[in-house]
Design a protein around this motif. Structure first.
Motif, PDB file in Angstrom:
ATOM      1  N   TRP A  54       0.837  -1.202   0.000  1.00 23.07           N
ATOM      2  CA  TRP A  54       0.000   0.000   0.000  1.00 23.07           C
ATOM      3  C   TRP A  54       0.873   1.254   0.000  1.00 23.07           C
ATOM      4  O   TRP A  54       0.570   2.236  -0.649  1.00 23.07           O
ATOM      5  CB  TRP A  54      -0.945  -0.012   1.199  1.00 23.07           C
ATOM      6  CG  TRP A  54      -1.538   1.328   1.503  1.00 23.07           C
ATOM      7  CD1 TRP A  54      -1.391   2.018   2.658  1.00 23.07           C
ATOM      8  CD2 TRP A  54      -2.333   2.141   0.643  1.00 23.07           C
ATOM      9  NE1 TRP A  54      -2.053   3.219   2.571  1.00 23.07           N
ATOM     10  CE2 TRP A  54      -2.646   3.327   1.332  1.00 23.07           C
ATOM     11  CE3 TRP A  54      -2.805   2.011  -0.647  1.00 23.07           C
ATOM     12  CZ2 TRP A  54      -3.410   4.342   0.796  1.00 23.07           C
ATOM     13  CZ3 TRP A  54      -3.573   3.033  -1.196  1.00 23.07           C
ATOM     14  CH2 TRP A  54      -3.868   4.179  -0.472  1.00 23.07           C
ATOM     15  N   GLY A  55       1.990   1.218   0.700  1.00 20.46           N
ATOM     16  CA  GLY A  55       2.902   2.362   0.740  1.00 20.46           C
ATOM     17  C   GLY A  55       3.569   2.643  -0.589  1.00 20.46           C
ATOM     18  O   GLY A  55       4.127   3.722  -0.786  1.00 20.46           O
ATOM     19  N   TYR A  57       1.771   2.185  -3.531  1.00 18.75           N
ATOM     20  CA  TYR A  57       0.666   2.295  -4.496  1.00 18.75           C
ATOM     21  C   TYR A  57       0.904   3.487  -5.432  1.00 18.75           C
ATOM     22  O   TYR A  57       0.998   4.627  -4.970  1.00 18.75           O
ATOM     23  CB  TYR A  57      -0.651   2.454  -3.741  1.00 18.75           C
ATOM     24  CG  TYR A  57      -1.880   2.344  -4.590  1.00 18.75           C
ATOM     25  CD1 TYR A  57      -2.252   1.134  -5.143  1.00 18.75           C
ATOM     26  CD2 TYR A  57      -2.674   3.445  -4.832  1.00 18.75           C
ATOM     27  CE1 TYR A  57      -3.389   1.020  -5.912  1.00 18.75           C
ATOM     28  CE2 TYR A  57      -3.815   3.350  -5.598  1.00 18.75           C
ATOM     29  CZ  TYR A  57      -4.173   2.128  -6.141  1.00 18.75           C
ATOM     30  OH  TYR A  57      -5.296   2.024  -6.906  1.00 18.75           O
ATOM     31  N   PRO A  58       1.021   3.247  -6.755  1.00 18.71           N
ATOM     32  CA  PRO A  58       1.437   4.311  -7.669  1.00 18.71           C
ATOM     33  C   PRO A  58       0.308   5.134  -8.274  1.00 18.71           C
ATOM     34  O   PRO A  58       0.556   6.153  -8.889  1.00 18.71           O
ATOM     35  CB  PRO A  58       2.158   3.536  -8.781  1.00 18.71           C
ATOM     36  CG  PRO A  58       1.412   2.251  -8.853  1.00 18.71           C
ATOM     37  CD  PRO A  58       1.007   1.945  -7.424  1.00 18.71           C
ATOM     38  N   LEU A  60      -2.650   7.323  -7.534  1.00 21.34           N
ATOM     39  CA  LEU A  60      -3.419   8.091  -6.559  1.00 21.34           C
ATOM     40  C   LEU A  60      -4.520   8.841  -7.292  1.00 21.34           C
ATOM     41  O   LEU A  60      -4.316   9.940  -7.819  1.00 21.34           O
ATOM     42  CB  LEU A  60      -2.498   9.024  -5.784  1.00 21.34           C
ATOM     43  CG  LEU A  60      -1.357   8.315  -5.049  1.00 21.34           C
ATOM     44  CD1 LEU A  60      -0.517   9.312  -4.272  1.00 21.34           C
ATOM     45  CD2 LEU A  60      -1.875   7.233  -4.126  1.00 21.34           C
ATOM     46  N   ILE A  92      -2.864   9.713   2.938  1.00 26.45           N
ATOM     47  CA  ILE A  92      -2.534   8.818   1.819  1.00 26.45           C
ATOM     48  C   ILE A  92      -1.223   9.253   1.177  1.00 26.45           C
ATOM     49  O   ILE A  92      -0.351   8.432   0.891  1.00 26.45           O
ATOM     50  CB  ILE A  92      -3.672   8.775   0.790  1.00 26.45           C
ATOM     51  CG1 ILE A  92      -4.879   8.033   1.385  1.00 26.45           C
ATOM     52  CG2 ILE A  92      -3.217   8.137  -0.517  1.00 26.45           C
ATOM     53  CD1 ILE A  92      -6.143   8.150   0.563  1.00 26.45           C
ATOM     54  N   ASN A  96       2.560   7.172   1.157  1.00 28.73           N
ATOM     55  CA  ASN A  96       3.121   6.740  -0.129  1.00 28.73           C
ATOM     56  C   ASN A  96       4.612   7.023  -0.180  1.00 28.73           C
ATOM     57  O   ASN A  96       5.062   8.149  -0.054  1.00 28.73           O
ATOM     58  CB  ASN A  96       2.406   7.446  -1.274  1.00 28.73           C
ATOM     59  CG  ASN A  96       2.775   6.860  -2.599  1.00 28.73           C
ATOM     60  OD1 ASN A  96       3.875   7.078  -3.088  1.00 28.73           O
ATOM     61  ND2 ASN A  96       1.872   6.104  -3.184  1.00 28.73           N
ATOM     62  N   ARG A  97       5.394   5.936  -0.372  1.00 25.38           N
ATOM     63  CA  ARG A  97       6.849   6.049  -0.427  1.00 25.38           C
ATOM     64  C   ARG A  97       7.395   5.807  -1.826  1.00 25.38           C
ATOM     65  O   ARG A  97       8.570   6.001  -2.079  1.00 25.38           O
ATOM     66  CB  ARG A  97       7.486   5.031   0.532  1.00 25.38           C
ATOM     67  CG  ARG A  97       7.153   5.252   1.967  1.00 25.38           C
ATOM     68  CD  ARG A  97       7.755   4.194   2.885  1.00 25.38           C
ATOM     69  NE  ARG A  97       7.738   2.834   2.388  1.00 25.38           N
ATOM     70  CZ  ARG A  97       6.712   1.992   2.462  1.00 25.38           C
ATOM     71  NH1 ARG A  97       5.592   2.399   3.014  1.00 25.38           N
ATOM     72  NH2 ARG A  97       6.806   0.765   2.009  1.00 25.38           N
ATOM     73  N   ILE A 100       4.840   8.158  -7.781  1.00 24.32           N
ATOM     74  CA  ILE A 100       3.428   8.326  -8.124  1.00 24.32           C
ATOM     75  C   ILE A 100       3.355   8.389  -9.640  1.00 24.32           C
ATOM     76  O   ILE A 100       3.854   9.329 -10.259  1.00 24.32           O
ATOM     77  CB  ILE A 100       2.844   9.597  -7.476  1.00 24.32           C
ATOM     78  CG1 ILE A 100       2.946   9.499  -5.954  1.00 24.32           C
ATOM     79  CG2 ILE A 100       1.396   9.794  -7.910  1.00 24.32           C
ATOM     80  CD1 ILE A 100       2.569  10.772  -5.226  1.00 24.32           C
ATOM     81  N   SER A 129       7.773  13.688  -6.870  1.00 26.11           N
ATOM     82  CA  SER A 129       7.914  12.242  -7.043  1.00 26.11           C
ATOM     83  C   SER A 129       8.123  11.861  -8.503  1.00 26.11           C
ATOM     84  O   SER A 129       8.636  10.794  -8.811  1.00 26.11           O
ATOM     85  CB  SER A 129       6.681  11.509  -6.504  1.00 26.11           C
ATOM     86  OG  SER A 129       5.588  11.668  -7.374  1.00 26.11           O
TER      87      SER A 129
END
Length: 131
Positions: A54-55, A57-58, A60, A92, A96-97, A100, A129
């Protein structure tokens, strides 16, 4: 907690087999990429592995469906609703790490999201990102 105790707790005595987590990573990624953001977020409670996914997840996508789910059965004129929406989106983005790849922000006409001062930070995070 032992593995046996977890299995009993999950399905009351029958042996549970996690078939999805055992799929190859590229298949899991394909499945994950097809999920709406709400469902992708829900996977984070399944295990540490899914929390890590989940972290990363590209996609959004905060679209009409996202807002319909988030605002279901809420008074959009309530100032706390705007706070909840902005906090959810910010959370969210903070989790996110990964990169994106897709960022879409739909702003409902009846929700004064444009007045929220951190909206600029959301966009900058997306641009940063992308490199």
């Amino acid at each position: 907690m032992s593995s046996d105790a977890k299995t009993r707790r999950l399905d009351c005595g029958t042996a549970a087999v996690d078939r999805i987590s055992n799929l190859p990573r590229n298949i899991i990624d394909l499945i994950f990429d097809c999920l709406p953001i709400h469902d992708a977020a829900r996977t984070s409670v399944l295990s540490k592995t899914w929390r890590a996914l989940w972290g990363l997840y590209p996609n959004l996508v905060f679209d009409e469906f996202f807002f319909d789910q988030l605002l279901y059965d809420k008074d959009e004129q309530d100032p706390n609703v705007l706070l909840e929406v902005t906090r959810t989106i910010s959370d969210i983005l903070l989790v996110n790490r990964g990169p994106i790849l897709k960022f879409h922000l739909f702003v409902p006409d009846d929700l004064p999201l444009h007045q929220y001062r951190h909206m600029d930070l959301w966009i900058r995070k997306h641009i940063k990102s992308r490199g």
